[in-house]
Design a protein around this motif. Sequence first.
Motif, PDB file in Angstrom:
ATOM      1  N   LEU A  35       0.826  -1.211   0.000  1.00  0.00           N
ATOM      2  CA  LEU A  35       0.000   0.000   0.000  1.00  0.00           C
ATOM      3  C   LEU A  35       0.855   1.254   0.000  1.00  0.00           C
ATOM      4  O   LEU A  35       0.580   2.215  -0.711  1.00  0.00           O
ATOM      5  CB  LEU A  35      -0.929   0.004   1.224  1.00  0.00           C
ATOM      6  CG  LEU A  35      -1.795   1.259   1.410  1.00  0.00           C
ATOM      7  CD1 LEU A  35      -2.791   1.386   0.260  1.00  0.00           C
ATOM      8  CD2 LEU A  35      -2.525   1.219   2.755  1.00  0.00           C
ATOM      9  N   GLY A  36       1.925   1.251   0.795  1.00  0.00           N
ATOM     10  CA  GLY A  36       2.742   2.451   0.943  1.00  0.00           C
ATOM     11  C   GLY A  36       3.888   2.574  -0.037  1.00  0.00           C
ATOM     12  O   GLY A  36       4.708   3.480   0.105  1.00  0.00           O
ATOM     13  N   LEU A  37       3.976   1.697  -1.045  1.00  0.00           N
ATOM     14  CA  LEU A  37       5.057   1.813  -2.022  1.00  0.00           C
ATOM     15  C   LEU A  37       4.955   3.102  -2.833  1.00  0.00           C
ATOM     16  O   LEU A  37       5.953   3.767  -3.107  1.00  0.00           O
ATOM     17  CB  LEU A  37       5.045   0.613  -2.979  1.00  0.00           C
ATOM     18  CG  LEU A  37       5.794  -0.623  -2.523  1.00  0.00           C
ATOM     19  CD1 LEU A  37       5.539  -1.774  -3.479  1.00  0.00           C
ATOM     20  CD2 LEU A  37       7.279  -0.357  -2.416  1.00  0.00           C
ATOM     21  N   ARG A  38       3.767   3.403  -3.281  1.00  0.00           N
ATOM     22  CA  ARG A  38       3.461   4.649  -3.990  1.00  0.00           C
ATOM     23  C   ARG A  38       4.486   5.009  -5.074  1.00  0.00           C
ATOM     24  O   ARG A  38       4.709   4.251  -6.000  1.00  0.00           O
ATOM     25  CB  ARG A  38       3.275   5.767  -2.970  1.00  0.00           C
ATOM     26  CG  ARG A  38       2.030   5.543  -2.116  1.00  0.00           C
ATOM     27  CD  ARG A  38       1.874   6.557  -1.025  1.00  0.00           C
ATOM     28  NE  ARG A  38       1.835   7.919  -1.531  1.00  0.00           N
ATOM     29  CZ  ARG A  38       1.760   8.997  -0.749  1.00  0.00           C
ATOM     30  NH1 ARG A  38       1.736   8.842   0.568  1.00  0.00           N
ATOM     31  NH2 ARG A  38       1.720  10.203  -1.272  1.00  0.00           N
ATOM     32  N   HIS A  39       5.160   6.168  -4.920  1.00  0.00           N
ATOM     33  CA  HIS A  39       6.046   6.687  -5.959  1.00  0.00           C
ATOM     34  C   HIS A  39       7.255   5.790  -6.236  1.00  0.00           C
ATOM     35  O   HIS A  39       7.879   5.910  -7.291  1.00  0.00           O
ATOM     36  CB  HIS A  39       6.563   8.077  -5.565  1.00  0.00           C
ATOM     37  CG  HIS A  39       5.499   9.046  -5.184  1.00  0.00           C
ATOM     38  ND1 HIS A  39       4.772   8.923  -4.027  1.00  0.00           N
ATOM     39  CD2 HIS A  39       5.029  10.154  -5.804  1.00  0.00           C
ATOM     40  CE1 HIS A  39       3.902   9.913  -3.943  1.00  0.00           C
ATOM     41  NE2 HIS A  39       4.043  10.673  -5.014  1.00  0.00           N
ATOM     42  N   THR A  40       7.585   4.930  -5.295  1.00  0.00           N
ATOM     43  CA  THR A  40       8.814   4.144  -5.459  1.00  0.00           C
ATOM     44  C   THR A  40       8.676   3.062  -6.519  1.00  0.00           C
ATOM     45  O   THR A  40       9.693   2.539  -6.980  1.00  0.00           O
ATOM     46  CB  THR A  40       9.218   3.479  -4.131  1.00  0.00           C
ATOM     47  OG1 THR A  40       8.205   2.544  -3.739  1.00  0.00           O
ATOM     48  CG2 THR A  40       9.398   4.511  -3.049  1.00  0.00           C
ATOM     49  N   THR A  41       7.450   2.707  -6.903  1.00  0.00           N
ATOM     50  CA  THR A  41       7.304   1.623  -7.872  1.00  0.00           C
ATOM     51  C   THR A  41       7.940   1.984  -9.214  1.00  0.00           C
ATOM     52  O   THR A  41       8.514   1.121  -9.882  1.00  0.00           O
ATOM     53  CB  THR A  41       5.822   1.267  -8.071  1.00  0.00           C
ATOM     54  OG1 THR A  41       5.099   2.430  -8.499  1.00  0.00           O
ATOM     55  CG2 THR A  41       5.218   0.730  -6.788  1.00  0.00           C
ATOM     56  N   ALA A  42       7.849   3.246  -9.612  1.00  0.00           N
ATOM     57  CA  ALA A  42       8.469   3.667 -10.873  1.00  0.00           C
ATOM     58  C   ALA A  42       9.982   3.547 -10.786  1.00  0.00           C
ATOM     59  O   ALA A  42      10.644   3.119 -11.743  1.00  0.00           O
ATOM     60  CB  ALA A  42       8.062   5.099 -11.214  1.00  0.00           C
ATOM     61  N   MET A  43      10.559   3.901  -9.636  1.00  0.00           N
ATOM     62  CA  MET A  43      11.999   3.783  -9.449  1.00  0.00           C
ATOM     63  C   MET A  43      12.426   2.315  -9.467  1.00  0.00           C
ATOM     64  O   MET A  43      13.446   1.960 -10.077  1.00  0.00           O
ATOM     65  CB  MET A  43      12.412   4.431  -8.132  1.00  0.00           C
ATOM     66  CG  MET A  43      13.903   4.345  -7.851  1.00  0.00           C
ATOM     67  SD  MET A  43      14.342   5.002  -6.225  1.00  0.00           S
ATOM     68  CE  MET A  43      13.577   3.792  -5.162  1.00  0.00           C
ATOM     69  N   LEU A  44      11.640   1.442  -8.836  1.00  0.00           N
ATOM     70  CA  LEU A  44      11.963   0.021  -8.822  1.00  0.00           C
ATOM     71  C   LEU A  44      11.884  -0.564 -10.225  1.00  0.00           C
ATOM     72  O   LEU A  44      12.688  -1.434 -10.594  1.00  0.00           O
ATOM     73  CB  LEU A  44      11.015  -0.722  -7.875  1.00  0.00           C
ATOM     74  CG  LEU A  44      11.133  -0.345  -6.393  1.00  0.00           C
ATOM     75  CD1 LEU A  44      10.057  -1.056  -5.573  1.00  0.00           C
ATOM     76  CD2 LEU A  44      12.515  -0.662  -5.839  1.00  0.00           C
ATOM     77  N   ALA A  45      10.928  -0.080 -11.011  1.00  0.00           N
ATOM     78  CA  ALA A  45      10.824  -0.549 -12.398  1.00  0.00           C
ATOM     79  C   ALA A  45      12.060  -0.151 -13.195  1.00  0.00           C
ATOM     80  O   ALA A  45      12.577  -0.928 -14.009  1.00  0.00           O
ATOM     81  CB  ALA A  45       9.559   0.004 -13.047  1.00  0.00           C
ATOM     82  N   LYS A  46      12.570   1.055 -12.970  1.00  0.00           N
ATOM     83  CA  LYS A  46      13.778   1.494 -13.671  1.00  0.00           C
ATOM     84  C   LYS A  46      14.989   0.670 -13.262  1.00  0.00           C
ATOM     85  O   LYS A  46      15.920   0.480 -14.046  1.00  0.00           O
ATOM     86  CB  LYS A  46      14.033   2.974 -13.388  1.00  0.00           C
ATOM     87  CG  LYS A  46      13.050   3.915 -14.072  1.00  0.00           C
ATOM     88  CD  LYS A  46      13.397   5.362 -13.794  1.00  0.00           C
ATOM     89  CE  LYS A  46      12.425   6.297 -14.507  1.00  0.00           C
ATOM     90  NZ  LYS A  46      12.746   7.724 -14.238  1.00  0.00           N
ATOM     91  N   LEU A  47      14.968   0.167 -12.030  1.00  0.00           N
ATOM     92  CA  LEU A  47      16.068  -0.677 -11.567  1.00  0.00           C
ATOM     93  C   LEU A  47      15.972  -2.099 -12.112  1.00  0.00           C
ATOM     94  O   LEU A  47      16.910  -2.873 -11.955  1.00  0.00           O
ATOM     95  CB  LEU A  47      16.094  -0.719 -10.040  1.00  0.00           C
ATOM     96  CG  LEU A  47      16.550   0.563  -9.335  1.00  0.00           C
ATOM     97  CD1 LEU A  47      16.360   0.440  -7.830  1.00  0.00           C
ATOM     98  CD2 LEU A  47      18.006   0.874  -9.663  1.00  0.00           C
ATOM     99  N   GLY A  48      14.826  -2.436 -12.732  1.00  0.00           N
ATOM    100  CA  GLY A  48      14.714  -3.740 -13.368  1.00  0.00           C
ATOM    101  C   GLY A  48      13.556  -4.596 -12.926  1.00  0.00           C
ATOM    102  O   GLY A  48      13.348  -5.679 -13.473  1.00  0.00           O
ATOM    103  N   SER A  49      12.760  -4.155 -11.944  1.00  0.00           N
ATOM    104  CA  SER A  49      11.643  -4.969 -11.496  1.00  0.00           C
ATOM    105  C   SER A  49      10.537  -5.005 -12.550  1.00  0.00           C
ATOM    106  O   SER A  49      10.122  -3.967 -13.067  1.00  0.00           O
ATOM    107  CB  SER A  49      11.076  -4.425 -10.185  1.00  0.00           C
ATOM    108  OG  SER A  49       9.869  -5.094  -9.851  1.00  0.00           O
ATOM    109  N   VAL A  50      10.054  -6.206 -12.863  1.00  0.00           N
ATOM    110  CA  VAL A  50       8.936  -6.369 -13.775  1.00  0.00           C
ATOM    111  C   VAL A  50       7.609  -6.216 -13.034  1.00  0.00           C
ATOM    112  O   VAL A  50       6.628  -5.719 -13.590  1.00  0.00           O
ATOM    113  CB  VAL A  50       9.012  -7.745 -14.469  1.00  0.00           C
ATOM    114  CG1 VAL A  50       7.740  -8.045 -15.250  1.00  0.00           C
ATOM    115  CG2 VAL A  50      10.211  -7.796 -15.398  1.00  0.00           C
ATOM    116  N   LEU A  51       7.576  -6.617 -11.781  1.00  0.00           N
ATOM    117  CA  LEU A  51       6.308  -6.765 -11.074  1.00  0.00           C
ATOM    118  C   LEU A  51       5.953  -5.626 -10.121  1.00  0.00           C
ATOM    119  O   LEU A  51       4.801  -5.504  -9.717  1.00  0.00           O
ATOM    120  CB  LEU A  51       6.314  -8.077 -10.281  1.00  0.00           C
ATOM    121  CG  LEU A  51       6.557  -9.353 -11.097  1.00  0.00           C
ATOM    122  CD1 LEU A  51       6.610 -10.565 -10.182  1.00  0.00           C
ATOM    123  CD2 LEU A  51       5.487  -9.530 -12.159  1.00  0.00           C
ATOM    124  N   ALA A  52       6.912  -4.783  -9.729  1.00  0.00           N
ATOM    125  CA  ALA A  52       6.682  -3.809  -8.654  1.00  0.00           C
ATOM    126  C   ALA A  52       5.496  -2.890  -8.929  1.00  0.00           C
ATOM    127  O   ALA A  52       4.731  -2.565  -8.015  1.00  0.00           O
ATOM    128  CB  ALA A  52       7.939  -2.975  -8.428  1.00  0.00           C
TER     129      ALA A  52
END
Length: 679
Positions: free
Chosen positions: A166-183
């Motif tokens: 729930l609290g991931l919020r803005h960080t999901t875009a950063m995690l995607a740039k680092l390579g996460s497919v699912l975040a």
Amino acid sequence: MRQGTTRHKSENEVLSFKSRMWFRGIITAHVFLAHLTLQGAYAFSISRDSIWIESHSSMRGWGVDVGQCSSAKGHTKQSRAGCGERPPFFNRKWYLSSGVTKEVHAPQPGEGMVLLVFNQRNARLLLHKVFPLGHYWFFWSDFQWYIKNIAPGRLVVLTISVSGTLGLRHTTAMLAKLGSVLAQHLTLQAHWSWIFIKGGRTISETAVVTNLNNIQQHSALPLCSLSELGLGNSSSIEQSRWQYCATEGAMGELCDEHSPLPLPVPFPPSLGSEAATALANIPVILTAGSRHQYLRHTLTVLLSTPGIQLVDLFVILGDAPPPTIKLLYLLNVSYTILPVSGNYNNKLFTYYRNVYEYVAENFAKAPAVIFLDEDVEVSPDFFSYMSQTLWLLKADPSIYCINAFSATGFRELSYHPSRLFRGSVQVEWGYAISLNFIKEALSIWPKESHGIKVILYDYFLYTFVSKERECVFPEVGRSFHYGAGTNTMANLITMERAFLNKTLLQDFGVKLSNVDRLSLAHWKEELQHNISQATVLVGNPCKDNLVTESLNSTQGHSLLVFYHHLDTTEENGIEVPDVTQYYHLYSCFGAWSLSEQGQHKGVGILSLATNVTLYIVGVPYSPYSNLKPNWVPLWDVNSIPEEEFIIVDDNMLHRGEFTVHVPNLNMTTTRLISKLSGL
């Protein structure tokens, strides 16, 4: 390298990605094929030594086991089985007690996003931290800060303990740039585990997006064979740096092997002789403890700020673990250690008293003292700002502090870097006070917090020591409070609104406007003139056209005034303006509304645009009440008609700032497979 296995309760509910090779882009999917978008790929040679990692994520908690298989011992199979019965060198688990409901619930301590950072050469654990991202507000920022400060090349494990999407919020875009497919696709009830190289490749990523199933994944991977940095012909300081970095995580550019922070930190530009004279013999006291990741960032920014003098910088430690001491040695910063005891705010209350005592004894002749905390970032203009305002502490006895933090400086209310205010406000994050005020505070500051109602040291100073004196603060902040501390959980929405929504000036050498006008006599004269000349606003402050209609009728008049009813109430034995009478009003304008802090004698001053200043005057509390024309109706939130209060209570002007947005509410495994496969 052998592909790892993934064990789970319901295979058709699990998405799993594995890399057959650590750094090459051959990515296979347990359910479908996908390509990971990676930036800044980090590559180095591979050794025959390897480790195995098992991660677990469920509603019961989390678990990570890490063990090493050494080729020197004849272990050639890169799997846990290849290590025989050898116990893991890292094993960490946290589980809820049995019988806990398997529904999404209010987060408990220990729940959230678990971050583990390992040394890529020997798999030593460098950092373990749990972020309570079952909470929607604020903690996403702290999680993002730590992820950004992990050095490229580190082995990172993220796993969810009970709830943490729930609290991931803005960080999901950063995690995607680092390579996460699912975040970016995780649901509220998802469980997820991701093992990756910062700036490199995903090792394994697995998630359950529905049905609250648990996941457990196993991966085996080789270690980096490059030798540790700092050996050979390196200087002693460089050897010390890389020895330190080999044991610490999330230390930012200090431990970035590609672009390391130069040591010693390069001396910043000078502010000139006038500023140097104003800052001469002014000690800069940085209070710190065990949060050395924050301290590294705060110190490296501070040491690069124009006007800093290393000889005047002193760190005063309460807690003093070895990582903090070693960091100060690396940065060549003087420090002292003070005894501390107690817990939480009781501990902080006595610690800051000890700090004030230390300063009074060791800097008795200083013209003033500047204080900072370990999780406060300063603007490049910090010392320029201080050099132009410190003289007010001596010149005007009605001013007790100079704040670099802006009490009113929300992003949508900050337009003029050269503009200053004065008002009733506590010392905030980055402030200066005189030795006389320090001694005055110590004369009434209890050695223990027992028996007093106020144990927040800064609020204690404001309530019992300031005695109606005020502080100076800028419209655009020269400091920014970025860290999570003891009182973060108290009100997460307020933390996000009060800290994260503030502007930090990135220029330096800004010439402040009319600093001499901040002396009380001149300030009163200017306020009386501006309020009397301002265009009066009449109507509901939460109507979206109230200000625009007035500006249209006055051809963009730069001065506006709004009069409202304001009485006093008692707080800690002191008469203060009644927050229940102005809370909604200030909320309508998107300003600080939970206390009178930032106001001057019942007058709030807000910059609504580059050319629009609004004065909010509380009648009869404010001594400026007599400026209200007789024909102007007094707005009173307690007496307006019900249909008008509905508009105020809904506050559609700023409702979006406090709305929880739950992502991926309709996401299912089938939809996610379709989305990621492009079907």
